[in-house]
Design a protein around this motif. Sequence first.
Motif, short mmCIF file in Angstrom:
data_model
loop_
_atom_site.label_atom_id
_atom_site.label_comp_id
_atom_site.label_asym_id
_atom_site.label_seq_id
_atom_site.Cartn_x
_atom_site.Cartn_y
_atom_site.Cartn_z
N CYS A 1 0.76 -1.17 -0.03
CA CYS A 1 -0.05 0.14 0.02
C CYS A 1 0.98 1.29 0.04
O CYS A 1 1.54 1.52 0.93
CB CYS A 1 -0.92 -0.02 1.33
SG CYS A 1 -1.94 1.50 1.44
N CYS B 1 -0.34 3.34 3.65
CA CYS B 1 0.01 3.16 4.93
C CYS B 1 1.32 2.21 4.86
O CYS B 1 1.81 1.68 5.90
CB CYS B 1 -1.29 2.49 5.65
SG CYS B 1 -1.49 1.04 5.07
N CYS C 1 -5.94 -1.82 -0.42
CA CYS C 1 -5.46 -2.18 0.94
C CYS C 1 -6.74 -2.22 1.95
O CYS C 1 -7.70 -1.59 2.14
CB CYS C 1 -4.66 -0.82 1.46
SG CYS C 1 -3.94 -0.99 3.17
N CYS D 1 -6.34 0.31 5.19
CA CYS D 1 -6.64 1.65 4.94
C CYS D 1 -7.71 2.14 3.68
O CYS D 1 -8.04 3.23 3.69
CB CYS D 1 -5.78 2.60 4.91
SG CYS D 1 -4.57 2.74 3.32
N ASN E 1 -6.72 2.30 0.77
CA ASN E 1 -6.19 2.86 -0.41
C ASN E 1 -6.23 2.01 -1.60
O ASN E 1 -5.93 0.87 -1.59
CB ASN E 1 -4.97 3.43 0.14
CG ASN E 1 -3.92 3.97 -1.13
OD1 ASN E 1 -4.65 4.66 -1.78
ND2 ASN E 1 -2.83 3.72 -1.02
#
Length: 137
Positions: A32, A35, A45, A48, A50
């Motif tokens: 990711c 993070c 991810c 988070c 993402n």
Amino acid sequence: MPEIKKQLPLITASDKAFWDAAKKHELVMYKCLNCGNLYSQANDCVACGNPQMEWVKVSGKGEVFTYCIYHQPFHPAWKDDIPYNVAYVKLAEGPLLMTNIVDCDNKDIYIGMSVEVVFEDVTEEVTLPKFKPVKNT
Ligand SMILES: [Zn+2]
């Protein structure tokens, strides 16, 4: 009796890069870019949410997180391998990978043992990352 073959991983779009790297004897994880969490498959991810991710090479070093020894063949193709081990290795970079410990008697495996990746070329398409003990020098 016909030979019963061991089942191999089904390579999908979400983990093709992992298996392509393994063929080149490299271990990669999907990272990711927000993070830094690492995964063995391509998804957004989990930590988070993402979607911006990239495949990165990892060290191939880690330690035995947990393991078990199989004394029953749960699939007939493994009957000659009994007893065999199945382990989770915690990579130095964090993620867990399910694998086998090789070059080591089952009785000598322990939780926390330092291991490093080795690659077993099984077929044209599939190379399996396995782990062997790191010898203390
Ligand atoms: Zn993330």
